[in-house]
Every structure is written in structure tokens, then in C-alpha cells.
Scaffold this motif. Structure first.
Motif, PDB file in Angstrom:
ATOM      1  N   ASN A  68       0.846  -1.189   0.000  1.00 16.90           N
ATOM      2  CA  ASN A  68       0.000   0.000   0.000  1.00 16.90           C
ATOM      3  C   ASN A  68       0.881   1.237   0.000  1.00 16.90           C
ATOM      4  O   ASN A  68       1.990   1.232   0.534  1.00 16.90           O
ATOM      5  N   ASP A  69       0.379   2.320  -0.587  1.00 12.31           N
ATOM      6  CA  ASP A  69       1.129   3.576  -0.495  1.00 12.31           C
ATOM      7  C   ASP A  69       0.754   4.295   0.805  1.00 12.31           C
ATOM      8  O   ASP A  69      -0.215   3.951   1.474  1.00 12.31           O
ATOM      9  N   GLY A  70       1.535   5.272   1.182  1.00 15.15           N
ATOM     10  CA  GLY A  70       1.274   6.032   2.400  1.00 15.15           C
ATOM     11  C   GLY A  70       1.618   5.284   3.666  1.00 15.15           C
ATOM     12  O   GLY A  70       1.147   5.647   4.752  1.00 15.15           O
ATOM     13  N   LYS A  71       2.444   4.242   3.590  1.00 11.46           N
ATOM     14  CA  LYS A  71       2.819   3.499   4.785  1.00 11.46           C
ATOM     15  C   LYS A  71       3.943   4.216   5.530  1.00 11.46           C
ATOM     16  O   LYS A  71       4.718   4.972   4.947  1.00 11.46           O
ATOM     17  N   ILE A  72       4.044   3.944   6.823  1.00 15.65           N
ATOM     18  CA  ILE A  72       5.118   4.499   7.628  1.00 15.65           C
ATOM     19  C   ILE A  72       5.497   3.501   8.716  1.00 15.65           C
ATOM     20  O   ILE A  72       4.647   2.731   9.189  1.00 15.65           O
ATOM     21  N   GLN A  73       6.772   3.493   9.070  1.00 17.62           N
ATOM     22  CA  GLN A  73       7.250   2.541  10.066  1.00 17.62           C
ATOM     23  C   GLN A  73       8.380   3.164  10.871  1.00 17.62           C
ATOM     24  O   GLN A  73       9.279   3.800  10.317  1.00 17.62           O
ATOM     25  N   PHE A  74       8.339   2.987  12.196  1.00 16.25           N
ATOM     26  CA  PHE A  74       9.372   3.484  13.097  1.00 16.25           C
ATOM     27  C   PHE A  74       9.941   2.303  13.887  1.00 16.25           C
ATOM     28  O   PHE A  74       9.181   1.486  14.416  1.00 16.25           O
ATOM     29  N   ASP A  75      11.279   2.209  13.987  1.00 14.37           N
ATOM     30  CA  ASP A  75      11.943   1.140  14.740  1.00 14.37           C
ATOM     31  C   ASP A  75      12.910   1.755  15.739  1.00 14.37           C
ATOM     32  O   ASP A  75      13.641   2.699  15.421  1.00 14.37           O
ATOM     33  N   LYS A  76      12.942   1.174  16.935  1.00 11.38           N
ATOM     34  CA  LYS A  76      13.890   1.603  17.959  1.00 11.38           C
ATOM     35  C   LYS A  76      14.219   0.414  18.854  1.00 11.38           C
ATOM     36  O   LYS A  76      13.327  -0.353  19.243  1.00 11.38           O
ATOM     37  N   GLU A  77      15.497   0.240  19.167  1.00  9.84           N
ATOM     38  CA  GLU A  77      15.918  -0.864  20.023  1.00  9.84           C
ATOM     39  C   GLU A  77      16.248  -0.356  21.415  1.00  9.84           C
ATOM     40  O   GLU A  77      16.963   0.633  21.587  1.00  9.84           O
ATOM     41  N   PHE A  78      15.718  -1.056  22.411  1.00  6.32           N
ATOM     42  CA  PHE A  78      15.958  -0.722  23.804  1.00  6.32           C
ATOM     43  C   PHE A  78      16.515  -1.953  24.517  1.00  6.32           C
ATOM     44  O   PHE A  78      15.792  -2.926  24.737  1.00  6.32           O
TER      45      PHE A  78
END
Length: 273
Positions: A68-78
Motif C-alpha cells: 500500500n502507499d502512504g505506509k510508515i514505520q518506526f523502529d527503535k531498540e531498547f
């Protein structure tokens, strides 16, 4: 079928555009257009990985991939735990995207992940013991009788790579994955399953005279009068300059019909430059 991938990188920022086309000619239509399949930007902001645009979220043995267009993803390691927030469609046939949160970690050699989606949860567990890899994936959904799960075990014995897997679906759920077990992506896949059908597969692969030779068998059952099985023989041989030749013979036995049994031979030449 042709794919063209364009990739540019500057510092922490990467831009990817993938084009794809299929020369599909019938008596009614001819489709040779190059379509944009993936177009996204990936970068890092204050230690957070950010990806935005359009991309395929990949297949597993239970559900088809979605793009799909308009996707977004954020990744962070703790402290060894990776946390992901993003948006994606629940299924290939669903255009509306939903939010999800995923937590993944490796604990004493066991890879664990938990993904909370709009109508349920995905749980994945995998590990390797004594050279044998075992994995379990379950897609639990809130509506009754719509859960799916798959168990896979693989290893190498006396020069033969062995994989065994079983995917099961509740009476109101349909397996739509595209993996070595089979292409079950609905109308666009090789095999269009119905709700409640289960899949059991085995793969044996080895090297012979410079060729990679693989045998696959999959049985589709658990719905009355709809049992199906197919055998695949796949021979892959590397040629000069990164070119690979692959021959696939498929024999299909449909127990529910006397007209859909088939035998096919597919020859492919993959060129990398």
C-alpha cells in the motif's frame, strides 16, 4: 516477467524504487506496462529508524503480502528489545491500513516476537537446537474461528536439507501465504484455497553434479471433497556471469475434480547485471 530495482544512498538515507512488469498476453488483453511496486525512503532520526512510502511487507506461510502507499514505520531498540510501530493492511484484499505495534527480542537463543494488530495478535517463536531449526507462528484474530498457525522444522542430514511444515486454519480462516509450501495468494496465486483447508509440506534438497535438486510435496486437506496434492521437482544450475537456470516440473492431483489435474514444466533464466 521483468523487475528493475533502483537504489540510492546518501549517509543514513536510502531511496528505493522497484519497477515490475509481466508480459501477459491473452486473446482479450496485452499488459506490458512497467508498474511501480515499491517506492520508499528509509533514514534515521535521533536513533530511530524511519521508513515511509510504499513497499511489500513480505510473505509468510499463512497470509499474503500487502503493498500500500502512504505506509510508515518506526523502529527503535531498547536493551536488546526492538520496538516497531507502523501501518499496514491486514490482508491483500483489504485496502484500509491499520496501526500495529511489534516487540521482538532474542532470549537465550530463542527469537520471540509479539505483534498487536487491529483485530488480534501475531506471535512468533523460533530456535535452533543441535542443528535443527524449529519455528511456530500463530495469527490469532478476534472473530470466532478465524485463527491460523504454522509449525516448521528443518535441518541437514547426510547432505540432504530437509524441511517439514504444517499450516492449519480454523473453519472461518483461509491460508493465503506464498512460500516454499505453495503459492496460495487467492486469485493471483497458483492454488486458491478455501476456508478451513490445512496444508502439510515436505522438502528434500541436495547437490548433484553441480545442480541443486529439490523435491517438494504438499497435501491440502481437512475440507470434505476438496483434498489436493502436488509434487514439485526443481533443478537449479548456476551459469556464467551470474546467470541462473531453473526448471520446475509440477504434478497436481485434485481429488475433488476430474478436470483440474495437471502437469506443467516451467523454465526460467535469471540474469543479474
Amino acid at each position: 516477467e521483468m523487475d528493475l530495482k533502483v537504489k540510492g544512498k546518501s549517509g543514513d538515507t536510502t531511496v528505493v524504487i522497484n519497477f515490475g512488469s509481466i508480459d501477459s498476453t491473452t486473446s482479450a488483453t496485452t499488459d506490458t506496462a512497467m508498474n511501480i511496486e515499491d517506492a520508499y525512503v528509509a533514514t534515521s532520526v535521533a536513533g530511530v529508524s524511519v521508513k515511509a512510502g510504499q513497499w511489500d511487507n513480505g510473505n509468510n506461510a499463512l497470509r499474503a503480502s500487502t503493498r500500500n502507499d502512504g505506509k510508515i514505520q518506526f523502529d527503535k531498540e531498547f536493551s536488546g528489545v526492538k520496538v516497531t510501530y507502523g501501518t499496514e493492511a491486514e490482508a491483500k484484499s483489504v485496502s484500509k491500513m491499520m496501526d500495529y505495534v511489534k516487540v521482538a527480542a532474542d532470549i537465550s537463543g530463542v527469537a520471540l516476537s509479539y505483534k498487536k494488530v487491529s483485530a488480534g495478535e501475531d506471535i512468533s517463536v523460533s530456535t535452533t537446537v543441535g542443528g535443527v531449526k524449529a519455528s511456530y507462528l500463530v495469527l490469532n484474530r478476534d472473530p470466532a474461528n478465524t485463527d491460523r498457525s504454522v509449525v516448521e522444522v528443518s535441518g541437514s542430514f547426510s547432505g540432504i536439507d530437509v524441511k517439514v511444515a504444517q499450516a492449519t486454519a480454523d473453519s472461518g480462516a483461509t491460508i493465503e501465504g506464498d512460500t516454499w509450501m505453495g503459492d496460495f495468494e487467492g486469485a493471483t496465486g497458483a492454488y486458491d484455497l478455501t476456508a478451513g483447508q490445512d496444508v502439510t509440506s515436505i522438502s528434500l534438497k541436495t547437490q548433484m553434479a553441480g545442480n541443486t535438486v529439490e523435491f517438494r510435496n504438499s497435501r491440502i486437506d481437512d475440507v470434505s471433497n476438496e483434498d489436493t496434492s502436488f509434487n514439485k521437482f526443481i533443478v537449479t544450475r548456476p551459469l556464467a556471469n551470474g546467470t541462473t537456470f531453473e526448471a520446475t516440473y509440477t504434478d497436481l492431483d485434485d481429488k475433488g475434480s476430474t478436470t483440474t489435474d495437471s502437469s506443467t514444466l516451467d523454465l526460467e533464466l535469471a540474469v543479474k547485471f
